[in-house]
Write a protein that holds these residues in place. Structure first.
Motif, PDB file in Angstrom:
ATOM      1  N   ALA A  65       0.666   2.836   2.066  1.00  0.00           N
ATOM      2  CA  ALA A  65       0.026   1.970   3.194  1.00  0.00           C
ATOM      3  C   ALA A  65      -1.642   2.464   2.904  1.00  0.00           C
ATOM      4  O   ALA A  65      -1.984   3.138   2.181  1.00  0.00           O
ATOM      5  CB  ALA A  65       0.235   2.873   4.651  1.00  0.00           C
ATOM      6  N   THR A  66      -2.368   1.611   3.370  1.00  0.00           N
ATOM      7  CA  THR A  66      -3.696   1.823   3.401  1.00  0.00           C
ATOM      8  C   THR A  66      -4.188   2.018   4.901  1.00  0.00           C
ATOM      9  O   THR A  66      -3.857   1.063   5.894  1.00  0.00           O
ATOM     10  CB  THR A  66      -4.652   0.365   2.725  1.00  0.00           C
ATOM     11  OG1 THR A  66      -4.307   0.423   1.342  1.00  0.00           O
ATOM     12  CG2 THR A  66      -6.076   0.763   2.992  1.00  0.00           C
ATOM     13  N   ILE A  67      -5.199   2.851   5.423  1.00  0.00           N
ATOM     14  CA  ILE A  67      -5.588   3.179   6.436  1.00  0.00           C
ATOM     15  C   ILE A  67      -6.973   3.177   6.774  1.00  0.00           C
ATOM     16  O   ILE A  67      -7.681   3.463   5.808  1.00  0.00           O
ATOM     17  CB  ILE A  67      -5.203   4.468   6.839  1.00  0.00           C
ATOM     18  CG1 ILE A  67      -3.596   4.520   7.268  1.00  0.00           C
ATOM     19  CG2 ILE A  67      -5.745   5.198   8.093  1.00  0.00           C
ATOM     20  CD1 ILE A  67      -2.789   5.893   7.330  1.00  0.00           C
ATOM     21  N   ASP A  68      -7.398   2.470   7.655  1.00  0.00           N
ATOM     22  CA  ASP A  68      -8.810   2.201   8.192  1.00  0.00           C
ATOM     23  C   ASP A  68      -9.084   3.470   9.170  1.00  0.00           C
ATOM     24  O   ASP A  68      -8.576   3.362  10.222  1.00  0.00           O
ATOM     25  CB  ASP A  68      -9.268   1.173   8.702  1.00  0.00           C
ATOM     26  CG  ASP A  68     -10.487   0.602   9.141  1.00  0.00           C
ATOM     27  OD1 ASP A  68     -11.259   1.811   9.444  1.00  0.00           O
ATOM     28  OD2 ASP A  68     -11.014  -0.465   9.271  1.00  0.00           O
ATOM     29  N   ARG A 124      -5.887   3.086  12.060  1.00  0.00           N
ATOM     30  CA  ARG A 124      -4.964   2.160  12.004  1.00  0.00           C
ATOM     31  C   ARG A 124      -4.393   1.799  10.561  1.00  0.00           C
ATOM     32  O   ARG A 124      -5.380   1.934   9.608  1.00  0.00           O
ATOM     33  CB  ARG A 124      -5.118   0.991  12.769  1.00  0.00           C
ATOM     34  CG  ARG A 124      -6.391   0.211  12.282  1.00  0.00           C
ATOM     35  CD  ARG A 124      -7.040  -0.689  13.199  1.00  0.00           C
ATOM     36  NE  ARG A 124      -7.931  -1.534  12.597  1.00  0.00           N
ATOM     37  CZ  ARG A 124      -9.357  -0.905  12.449  1.00  0.00           C
ATOM     38  NH1 ARG A 124      -9.564   0.340  13.254  1.00  0.00           N
ATOM     39  NH2 ARG A 124     -10.112  -1.818  12.105  1.00  0.00           N
ATOM     40  N   ILE A 125      -3.048   1.431  10.515  1.00  0.00           N
ATOM     41  CA  ILE A 125      -2.695   0.964   9.134  1.00  0.00           C
ATOM     42  C   ILE A 125      -2.887  -0.504   8.705  1.00  0.00           C
ATOM     43  O   ILE A 125      -2.926  -1.361  10.031  1.00  0.00           O
ATOM     44  CB  ILE A 125      -1.109   0.967   9.194  1.00  0.00           C
ATOM     45  CG1 ILE A 125      -0.585   2.436   9.143  1.00  0.00           C
ATOM     46  CG2 ILE A 125      -0.736   0.293   7.830  1.00  0.00           C
ATOM     47  CD1 ILE A 125       0.743   2.666   9.142  1.00  0.00           C
ATOM     48  N   VAL A 126      -3.547  -0.888   8.027  1.00  0.00           N
ATOM     49  CA  VAL A 126      -4.258  -2.332   7.659  1.00  0.00           C
ATOM     50  C   VAL A 126      -3.398  -2.940   6.684  1.00  0.00           C
ATOM     51  O   VAL A 126      -3.517  -4.150   6.503  1.00  0.00           O
ATOM     52  CB  VAL A 126      -5.715  -2.383   7.364  1.00  0.00           C
ATOM     53  CG1 VAL A 126      -6.615  -1.883   8.479  1.00  0.00           C
ATOM     54  CG2 VAL A 126      -6.270  -1.296   6.036  1.00  0.00           C
ATOM     55  N   HIS A 127      -2.658  -2.085   5.919  1.00  0.00           N
ATOM     56  CA  HIS A 127      -2.045  -2.896   4.881  1.00  0.00           C
ATOM     57  C   HIS A 127      -0.599  -1.787   4.449  1.00  0.00           C
ATOM     58  O   HIS A 127      -0.808  -0.785   4.512  1.00  0.00           O
ATOM     59  CB  HIS A 127      -2.685  -3.053   3.515  1.00  0.00           C
ATOM     60  CG  HIS A 127      -1.956  -3.899   2.267  1.00  0.00           C
ATOM     61  ND1 HIS A 127      -1.847  -5.226   2.186  1.00  0.00           N
ATOM     62  CD2 HIS A 127      -1.073  -3.311   1.363  1.00  0.00           C
ATOM     63  CE1 HIS A 127      -1.227  -5.634   1.338  1.00  0.00           C
ATOM     64  NE2 HIS A 127      -0.699  -4.277   0.828  1.00  0.00           N
ATOM     65  N   GLU A 128       0.669  -2.345   4.146  1.00  0.00           N
ATOM     66  CA  GLU A 128       1.742  -1.332   4.321  1.00  0.00           C
ATOM     67  C   GLU A 128       2.794  -2.177   3.555  1.00  0.00           C
ATOM     68  O   GLU A 128       3.008  -3.291   3.386  1.00  0.00           O
ATOM     69  CB  GLU A 128       2.293  -1.192   5.705  1.00  0.00           C
ATOM     70  CG  GLU A 128       3.227   0.083   5.571  1.00  0.00           C
ATOM     71  CD  GLU A 128       3.392   0.372   7.100  1.00  0.00           C
ATOM     72  OE1 GLU A 128       3.961   1.506   7.372  1.00  0.00           O
ATOM     73  OE2 GLU A 128       3.355  -0.137   7.918  1.00  0.00           O
ATOM     74  N   THR A 129       3.363  -0.936   2.776  1.00  0.00           N
ATOM     75  CA  THR A 129       4.908  -1.847   1.988  1.00  0.00           C
ATOM     76  C   THR A 129       5.441  -0.177   2.765  1.00  0.00           C
ATOM     77  O   THR A 129       5.317   0.710   2.993  1.00  0.00           O
ATOM     78  CB  THR A 129       4.689  -1.509   0.558  1.00  0.00           C
ATOM     79  OG1 THR A 129       4.626  -0.302  -0.017  1.00  0.00           O
ATOM     80  CG2 THR A 129       3.723  -2.514   0.120  1.00  0.00           C
ATOM     81  N   PRO A 130       7.193  -0.209   2.153  1.00  0.00           N
ATOM     82  CA  PRO A 130       7.839   0.885   2.562  1.00  0.00           C
ATOM     83  C   PRO A 130       7.529   2.166   2.138  1.00  0.00           C
ATOM     84  O   PRO A 130       7.576   3.062   2.803  1.00  0.00           O
ATOM     85  CB  PRO A 130       9.283   0.392   1.816  1.00  0.00           C
ATOM     86  CG  PRO A 130       9.324  -1.106   1.972  1.00  0.00           C
ATOM     87  CD  PRO A 130       7.944  -1.453   1.840  1.00  0.00           C
ATOM     88  N   THR A 131       6.767   2.380   0.983  1.00  0.00           N
ATOM     89  CA  THR A 131       6.284   3.639   0.424  1.00  0.00           C
ATOM     90  C   THR A 131       4.696   3.594   0.183  1.00  0.00           C
ATOM     91  O   THR A 131       4.368   4.871  -0.155  1.00  0.00           O
ATOM     92  CB  THR A 131       6.985   3.774  -1.105  1.00  0.00           C
ATOM     93  OG1 THR A 131       6.342   2.483  -1.958  1.00  0.00           O
ATOM     94  CG2 THR A 131       8.353   3.625  -1.074  1.00  0.00           C
ATOM     95  N   TRP A 138       2.717   7.333  -0.365  1.00  0.00           N
ATOM     96  CA  TRP A 138       1.478   7.104  -0.910  1.00  0.00           C
ATOM     97  C   TRP A 138       0.490   6.565   0.283  1.00  0.00           C
ATOM     98  O   TRP A 138       0.768   5.520   0.631  1.00  0.00           O
ATOM     99  CB  TRP A 138       1.290   6.593  -2.214  1.00  0.00           C
ATOM    100  CG  TRP A 138       2.482   7.175  -3.057  1.00  0.00           C
ATOM    101  CD1 TRP A 138       3.432   6.626  -3.279  1.00  0.00           C
ATOM    102  CD2 TRP A 138       2.395   8.195  -3.958  1.00  0.00           C
ATOM    103  NE1 TRP A 138       4.105   7.526  -4.108  1.00  0.00           N
ATOM    104  CE2 TRP A 138       3.576   8.373  -4.781  1.00  0.00           C
ATOM    105  CE3 TRP A 138       1.139   9.092  -4.021  1.00  0.00           C
ATOM    106  CZ2 TRP A 138       3.688   9.580  -5.400  1.00  0.00           C
ATOM    107  CZ3 TRP A 138       1.272  10.168  -5.015  1.00  0.00           C
ATOM    108  CH2 TRP A 138       2.326  10.257  -5.830  1.00  0.00           C
ATOM    109  N   VAL A 139      -0.457   7.151   0.516  1.00  0.00           N
ATOM    110  CA  VAL A 139      -1.702   6.541   1.748  1.00  0.00           C
ATOM    111  C   VAL A 139      -3.085   6.652   0.899  1.00  0.00           C
ATOM    112  O   VAL A 139      -3.438   7.684   0.754  1.00  0.00           O
ATOM    113  CB  VAL A 139      -1.369   7.233   3.004  1.00  0.00           C
ATOM    114  CG1 VAL A 139      -2.557   6.592   3.792  1.00  0.00           C
ATOM    115  CG2 VAL A 139      -0.201   6.994   3.461  1.00  0.00           C
ATOM    116  N   ALA A 140      -3.646   5.373   0.948  1.00  0.00           N
ATOM    117  CA  ALA A 140      -5.061   5.321   0.615  1.00  0.00           C
ATOM    118  C   ALA A 140      -5.733   5.284   1.915  1.00  0.00           C
ATOM    119  O   ALA A 140      -5.285   4.609   2.899  1.00  0.00           O
ATOM    120  CB  ALA A 140      -5.331   4.052  -0.223  1.00  0.00           C
TER     121      ALA A 140
END
Length: 367
Positions: A84-87, A75-82, A115-117
């Protein structure tokens, strides 16, 4: 030591179905099992044998230890348009990382880049698999991950970083894509494992012993030594490899909330993560950039072809026919192995047969 190495060749589809069956036996849903198997088989097809089905028993041991969640709630736990951070919910990195890369690509389609961390994941296979996902959309793909601490930074004997691979994938036109997939250590740990299985020495500059002395013993890590950063020692630029590895560690986990440095959970099941974890699990960082956000894609690919062509025609040193373009050997291996099958060394075959017996799954016959 002996250089006698025997190989057995397996049909790609049969080996794929076997790998899927192993993951399903772990409780991984069919769709995820197929994806995880595809990542591993892709490594074998591209000649990166250290990260293919030879890793299967390692995933099974981690699952048995309770360190891999076969049915994660990614799931995504933090996000902006460009961004995201995923758990990853302790899922297979082979499944979590493609999920994250798909998210990066969707953002890139809308906004030019994505960009996804990722935190709380596990070993994600070859970095190239995830970066190359972007190629189908005429995007540049980037992927990296931190890993079990096996590498000592410059001037140290303490294992502080993983092999921390990084990969860029660039689309081309008439030529295959240019794929730069590399560890930031002098050698990937998987290559060390292959040397151990083959019972051969490793090149000078890969490993140091517990006192910081260079060694060619493939079992040097087991005896308390460590891998060296890209560059091997300070005189040959190891500080640059240390810096590259640090960038991967920071983007993958300091940014996402994963564990970093010496706290990254070990891949082997008999070692538990260090106490006082600063984050959750292994971290990844993935990105996608739309080529047409910079110039028309066809124009870019035309010039990529020109880039490749010019480098291929560069004057070579004596005894060499041509410059090797990043990703070229892997592309050639994939073409060949798709036709002839996947070769596995006998010790890996024995390991897989043992795994098959334990999990009551039929092991495929040789091709």
């Amino acid at each position: 030591m002996t250089n006698e190495i025997s190989y057995l060749t397996f049909d790609v589809e049969k080996l794929t179905q076997f790998t899927i069956a192993i993951f399903e036996q772990m409780g991984v849903p069919a769709k995820d099992a197929a994806l995880a198997a595809d990542v591993l088989i892709k490594a074998d097809l591209r000649g990166i044998d250290s990260h293919g089905v030879a890793r299967l028993s390692g995933y099974v041991r981690l699952w048995q230890k309770g360190r891999i969640n076969p049915t994660p709630n990614i799931r995504i736990v933090h996000e902006t348009p460009t961004t995201a951070t995923i758990d990853g919910d302790a899922g297979l990195g082979l499944v979590v990382a493609p999920f994250a890369m798909q998210g990066a690509m969707e953002k890139a389609e809308k906004y030019g880049s994505g960009w996804v961390a990722v935190k709380n994941s596990n070993h994600f296979g070859i970095a190239g698999y995830h970066s190359m996902m972007a190629l189908q959309k005429d995007m540049i793909g980037l992927s990296m991950t931190n890993a079990s601490p096996l590498v000592a930074p410059t001037f140290s004997t303490e294992r502080m970083l993983g092999t921390n691979p990084i990969c860029y994938a660039f689309p081309a036109g008439k030529y295959p894509p240019v794929v730069m997939d590399m560890a930031t250590s002098s050698a990937a740990n998987g290559k060390l494992e292959i040397a151990q299985r083959k019972d051969i020495e490793v090149p000078e500059g890969w490993i140091q012993d517990e006192y910081g002395n260079s060694t060619t013993d493939p079992n040097g890590l087991k005896k308390g030594g460590s891998l060296l950063p890209l560059g091997s020692d300070r005189e040959h630029g190891s500080h640059k490899g240390f810096c590259l590895s640090s960038i991967v560690d920071i983007l993958s986990s300091v940014l996402s909330g994963g564990s970093y440095g010496p706290w990254v959970p070990p891949f082997v099941s008999f070692l538990d993560p260090l106490p006082d974890q600063p984050g959750e699990g292994i971290g990844h960082f993935l990105g996608a950039l739309r080529v047409d956000g910079f110039r028309p894609a066809d124009e870019f690919k035309q010039h990529m072809d020109n880039w490749v062509s010019r480098f291929k025609s560069a004057q070579t040193v004596e005894g060499q026919d041509a410059v090797i373009i990043p990703g070229e050997p892997e592309t050639a291996a994939e073409l060949e192995r798709n036709k002839s099958g996947i070769p596995l060394i006998s010790v890996v075959v024995d390991d897989l047969k043992c795994l098959a017996a334990k999990m009551a799954i039929t092991f495929p016959e040789t091709k």
